[in-house]
Write a protein that holds these residues in place. Structure first.
Motif, short mmCIF file in Angstrom:
data_model
loop_
_atom_site.label_atom_id
_atom_site.label_comp_id
_atom_site.label_asym_id
_atom_site.label_seq_id
_atom_site.Cartn_x
_atom_site.Cartn_y
_atom_site.Cartn_z
N THR D 131 -4.02 61.13 48.83
CA THR D 131 -4.15 59.87 48.11
C THR D 131 -3.89 58.67 49.02
O THR D 131 -3.27 58.79 50.07
CB THR D 131 -3.13 59.77 46.97
N PHE D 132 -4.38 57.51 48.58
CA PHE D 132 -3.99 56.25 49.20
C PHE D 132 -3.54 55.33 48.05
O PHE D 132 -3.99 55.49 46.90
CB PHE D 132 -5.13 55.63 50.00
N ARG D 133 -2.67 54.39 48.39
CA ARG D 133 -2.21 53.43 47.38
C ARG D 133 -2.02 52.09 48.08
O ARG D 133 -1.54 52.03 49.20
CB ARG D 133 -0.90 53.93 46.77
N HIS D 135 -0.28 48.76 49.01
CA HIS D 135 1.05 48.14 49.04
C HIS D 135 0.88 46.84 49.77
O HIS D 135 0.85 46.84 51.00
CB HIS D 135 2.05 49.02 49.82
N GLY D 136 0.73 45.76 49.05
CA GLY D 136 0.46 44.48 49.70
C GLY D 136 -0.81 44.59 50.53
O GLY D 136 -1.88 44.95 50.00
N ASP D 137 -0.72 44.33 51.80
CA ASP D 137 -1.89 44.38 52.68
C ASP D 137 -2.11 45.75 53.30
O ASP D 137 -2.93 45.90 54.19
CB ASP D 137 -1.74 43.35 53.81
N SER D 138 -1.35 46.68 52.86
CA SER D 138 -1.44 48.02 53.46
C SER D 138 -2.00 49.03 52.48
O SER D 138 -1.97 48.84 51.26
CB SER D 138 -0.05 48.50 53.90
N LEU D 139 -2.48 50.10 53.09
CA LEU D 139 -2.84 51.29 52.31
C LEU D 139 -1.89 52.38 52.77
O LEU D 139 -1.72 52.59 53.98
CB LEU D 139 -4.27 51.70 52.59
N VAL D 140 -1.29 53.05 51.82
CA VAL D 140 -0.32 54.10 52.17
C VAL D 140 -0.91 55.46 51.80
O VAL D 140 -1.30 55.69 50.65
CB VAL D 140 1.01 53.88 51.43
N ILE D 141 -0.99 56.32 52.80
CA ILE D 141 -1.68 57.59 52.63
C ILE D 141 -0.69 58.74 52.59
O ILE D 141 0.25 58.80 53.39
CB ILE D 141 -2.68 57.82 53.80
N ASN D 163 -7.88 57.35 45.43
CA ASN D 163 -7.00 56.26 45.00
C ASN D 163 -5.95 56.83 44.05
O ASN D 163 -6.28 57.42 43.02
CB ASN D 163 -7.84 55.19 44.29
N ALA D 164 -4.70 56.69 44.41
CA ALA D 164 -3.63 57.26 43.59
C ALA D 164 -3.62 56.66 42.19
O ALA D 164 -3.11 57.26 41.24
CB ALA D 164 -2.28 57.04 44.27
N THR D 204 2.39 61.39 55.65
CA THR D 204 3.57 61.15 54.83
C THR D 204 3.85 59.65 54.82
O THR D 204 4.31 59.09 55.82
CB THR D 204 4.79 61.90 55.41
N ASP D 205 3.52 59.02 53.72
CA ASP D 205 3.69 57.56 53.63
C ASP D 205 3.15 56.86 54.87
O ASP D 205 3.80 55.99 55.45
CB ASP D 205 5.17 57.20 53.42
N CYS D 206 1.99 57.25 55.25
CA CYS D 206 1.37 56.66 56.44
C CYS D 206 0.67 55.36 56.04
O CYS D 206 -0.29 55.38 55.26
CB CYS D 206 0.37 57.67 57.02
N ALA D 207 1.15 54.24 56.57
CA ALA D 207 0.62 52.93 56.16
C ALA D 207 -0.32 52.36 57.22
O ALA D 207 0.00 52.36 58.40
CB ALA D 207 1.75 51.96 55.90
N VAL D 208 -1.47 51.89 56.78
CA VAL D 208 -2.43 51.23 57.69
C VAL D 208 -2.90 49.95 57.00
O VAL D 208 -2.82 49.82 55.76
CB VAL D 208 -3.65 52.13 58.00
N PRO D 209 -3.41 48.97 57.76
CA PRO D 209 -3.88 47.73 57.13
C PRO D 209 -5.00 48.01 56.13
O PRO D 209 -5.81 48.93 56.34
CB PRO D 209 -4.42 46.92 58.33
#
Lengths: 384, 384, 384, 384
Positions: D131-133, D135-141, D163-164, D204-209
């Motif tokens: 999943t991705f979600r 978080h502000g300007d980020s996507l958390v995978i 999309n979560a 694991t909670d991998c955040a990217v722009p």
């Protein structure tokens, strides 16, 4: 309107309404379907414009053969097979000979035929026993030929014969339909392609002018002629496979299995997906061969180039692949219509028999595998 | 003289000299071939001695079916198919019913038939729409049945029907050929097995005594009956493959390729070696199924044992394997006779069409794969 | 307890817990698995009682080979292949020779091996280049042999050699493992059947007593020996196909497709139904061949009878059919486990490689098709 | 010099001299072969000129994949697979994203990877559980991915995630190789294509722009990317089949059968003729698919057009056909080298395992048959 659109219209207007041929039908120039085909301007569609023809490419011809075969493979075969003789004449006949015989094919939509195979020679053309011998300005032909489509109503035919005085010399010779000493014998009762008329013939001291011999080694000349007809035979499998697919989908729309339409059954879907995949590969190979053919044909000195090449590899491959895969398609589909699919009421049996034709005629796979090995594998390997 | 020797003599004396059947032939009890078969004491050869029969085993029957099919698969099918109905009657009919109808089959060599398949039900027998309903001491049958071999001249037939008042109750009911309300409709024009007469039929308020219903669930009863006929259908491929082999060897003895007889060609030899190998596996599976069958049949309480088992796994496998491998054999061989092999003059086309029958009738492979998966793989896997 | 039950227990107690073999494993007499096999009384289970053996039939052996192969085809092959050498010795060795070498095989479960194939001769044994020559009371052997399983730890091996003084005379000669001039060379890294040790060997003036030659033409003697091992190779496909089926069912129980377990998917079911059907035909052919073998073996003068027959048709057919159909089964199944099925983590790859072995070893299909054609089709056809 | 000539030179100069890869080889950017490939200017040869690439067409790429696969299919796969990710980025990434990541692929020849498949989703991408979600300007995978080639040394990878917060929304998101929360796990031991590095990975909670998400529905975007890689996977079969042919011819030149070189044996010739024929059809279908691809690619608004089309029919057909026919070729050939062909000394085993890959990866045939049925048969049939 493109030629494919013209063919589509002929199919929709004429073929879909026509009765299916039976064993007595012959698609000769007197047959109403043929006359409508001529009227639609489609007869011998590949003839060059200089002979009054429409000069459609092999690429277009593939789709024409496919469309006609969708409705009636026997009609398709009768209609395109003259390309075998006409192209040999166009390439290797003297200008005068071509001018005397080709325009009529475009104008009145008459037929021409080819006499290659013999009882003993089979697929080994070098065993041909029909002979020719020079007598002054004439060539005198003697022998027996086995299978020749459209022969009984052909204006002329091209005969492969061996020089009676030089067993390694072969020629292809034009014999007018009315020549003395040339007799068409029985029509064969073929297993499929009903409507197509295929005949045996005998030559008994049949004399024609020496100028009726085409230029070039007869066997090579015939190989060149076969390139076109083999591609169009291969293309029959496109049309027949499409038909089989559509018949299957029609059946699946009405038939129920396990409480749902057959069309939603996963096994049925898998079979159709495989069929469609295989059909695409048949189409791709036919198109590839047609492109190779058209490239040579439209280039400089096509007759010479074709003669240099003889058998076109992609054309042979197209015929083999169509025959093999088409048979796989027809075999699988023939089990998919219940008991009804085993009756003559159902088209699948007719299609299966027509499909069988591809692998048997104009070189069986055994012959063609040997040819490909000899010319394209073994020779290449020795060079390499 | 063993029964196989008797059959061999009948084949040699009668079948080899007989004209091949065409679309108009019907092997009914008036046909000369059938009368000679009856005279040879071979009609319905499997009937028990207590009904005047010769009680030949399934093991022997495999070879009889193979021998007859070598010469004429249509005759073979017409001759052995009555085992389907007669064995259901023998196992599940009342003693009185069996005694009334079975002796005649041995004595005069008359026919019996089975009516299972319907247009909509297809191979899913649980969708059967023909119904029966009790009216006092009678059962009244209504419905339409699609394919029934030998029906038009059968003394009696066995009909699968659903209870009009309980849709989960099926019965197999004996209907005499002369019953009112029972009408044989058109004969189907089958693609192969010429000579075999296969018909559709309609029941309109057709009343028969309640005692004409066989004991046991109708679908299960039919499954039991099919065990015998499926094995003998599978055995047809033995005879036809032998014929194909022999025709190929005859052809190869006369045909030359590359300066030598075709029989010395390595590709031809490889094909024949593969054919012979495959033929052996067909034979082994038929024998295996026949042995399984005979073991149950000759054991204690066969009717009960067969009913407990329903479909005999090895019998289904025999039919599937014969159909698949037989088709492979016929397909390969049909390319091996040159152009002649595509004509109706040559037997290979007739054999190929007859071979196709095996995979289509009495359960297509799709149906049987599903059955095998459900009963022998999935159930076992859940137990395991 | 029957031998099949004993084998089942060995499989359950030992093989299921054993680590899978890798490229370094060798199933020699020091290997723990082999020692447990010996302890279970199963080593060389076919040896006659007069040599201390348990005299299990080929019929039983088919099931033993299948059971072992279910768990570990390499172990199975190592375990049954000694039947090739031991049966040649039993049939064609002098009483004294057999008495000296066979009892040890039963007692300590030691190995014996066969040396037939050579680099140049390949499958054409008549091209064998290893020679023997008489020197007084000795036979002196020279040459190089290519593939011999179990050779490095065999107590004795049987070598096919040509008479150096008469190129049409072949003999099978017993060479003790410790003979001078006999050197085992490298172990081959085989593609499958890990654990099986297969070796090349060289003979350099290796002298053995003249009495070590078996009676009978060497090539014929070897053909007789191969009957047993070919049947048991064929039986490997039974076990491996069962394993493939069970692995597939395990996978299908957990995998979901389209919202339901894969085990309820119709395409998956169809594949399993087809697999089960094909598996049955493999089993039937192996049983058939084993029955033919046992009938000859238990009859009067088996050695003589076997020698008269040479190759047993049903045994060759079993090996060919198992190899072809087993490969079809493994190929189809190998696509059914997703990406995981392409990793070495999954057993299917190991099974596929083991399955490939059947068609390659002890006569490729090309060789065997030719053999069947020559002996069973062509000769019969000339007689007929 | 054309790119095909450049590739030929690289093959001749580098690949033919290179050691064959074993299970420990990884073709990463540090591997000498790869460095020479980069030095030859061939790395990621399809990248557009605006990113510093050489912009070779799919048509050229087919021949490059074939040439490399002739020598080393694992190297070929490692080399062309980045087209999957790079083309998705090129088509559907923002201009800035593409500009940041693509030029490096041309310049230094670095790698990129794609993460699609998961343990439970298998080939049904709609079951994706990663999943991705926002978080502000980020996507958390978050999630686990199963098979990703080149991943361990890729500069970036593209991940398919759901999309979560909206289970019907899928996106393809770029994750730099050094991103936190992204961990490459074990390398898989694959059955074939040694040298290719394929890995599992966890997020694991991998955040990217947020800008790292590509435009368009993720599943559709992935379908578009697969068009290129499927065509080049199909093209591997061209190279491998040529290699198999050449190995067979080499063997046949030295091996004798029946007193003549194997190369003159008719059965061998027939097999080679059939192989060559089949190889041509593989080539024709690959070329056809490449032409379809290049036509779209070079036309106006390719990204949009490709997205409208999703799966390119001819590309899927190419992969299926290559996989099926390539397997047939490899299976047949693997029986043709005697016992040696079963050893790891011989290349045929390595080639067979590599060939198996084509039908398993990037959509098994079961999945693709279903896809073709749904999109090209069933939908068309409902329209028709």
């Amino acid at each position: 309107m493109t030629v494919v659109a013209e063919t589509a219209r002929f199919c929709a207007d004429v073929l879909t309404c026509a009765e299916l041929p039976d064993g007595d039908t012959v698609y000769d120039d007197a047959h109403p379907l043929w006359q409508k085909f001529v009227a639609a301007g489609l007869a011998n569609w590949w003839l060059p414009e200089r002979y009054g023809g429409r000069a459609f490419s092999l690429g277009d011809s593939v789709e024409i053969s496919a469309r006609l075969s969708y409705h009636d493979p026997g009609f398709a075969f009768s209609a395109f097979l003259p390309i075998l003789a006409s192209r040999m004449l166009e390439f290797f006949g003297s200008a005068e000979l071509a001018q005397r015989y080709l325009p009529e094919l475009s104008g009145t939509g008459s037929f021409c035929a080819t006499l290659g195979s013999e009882a003993r020679a089979g697929s080994e053309l070098t065993n041909t026993e029909t002979t020719f011998r020079r007598h002054g300005d004439s060539l005198v032909i003697n022998g027996h030929k086995q299978f020749s489509t459209n022969l009984a109503f052909a204006r002329f035919c091209l005969v492969l014969a061996r020089n009676a005085d030089d067993e390694r010399d072969f020629a292809v010779i034009l014999v007018p339909g009315e020549a003395e000493g040339f007799r068409v014998e029985q029509r064969w009762r073929m297993s499929g392609l009903l409507g197509t008329g295929t005949y045996a013939a005998t030559f008994t001291d049949c004399a024609v002018p020496a100028g009726n011999a085409l230029n070039g080694n007869g066997i090579r000349v015939l190989e060149v002629g076969l390139n076109g007809s083999r591609i169009l035979m291969a293309a029959m499998a496109i049309g027949m496979s499409r038909r089989i697919r559509d018949l299957s989908m029609e059946y699946a729309a009405t038939k129920r299995l396990g409480g749902a339409p057959l069309s939603r059954n996963a096994v049925f879907g898998a079979r159709m997906g495989q069929l469609e995949m295989e059909l695409e590969t048949i189409k791709s190979q036919c198109d590839r061969a047609a492109r190779d053919y058209d490239e040579l044909y439209l280039g400089a000195r096509p007759a010479e180039k074709f003669l240099g090449q003889g058998v076109l590899k992609s054309a042979v491959v197209a015929k083999m692949h169509s025959g093999q895969v088409g048979w796989k398609i027809a075999s699988a589909a023939s089990e998919g219509f219940g008991g009804l699919g085993y009756t003559e009421q159902h088209e699948i049996q007719r299609l299966m028999r027509a499909m069988r034709h591809i692998s048997i005629v104009e070189g069986s796979d055994d012959v063609l595998r040997d040819l490909i090995y000899g010319r394209y594998v073994r020779r290449a390997s020795r060079r390499g």
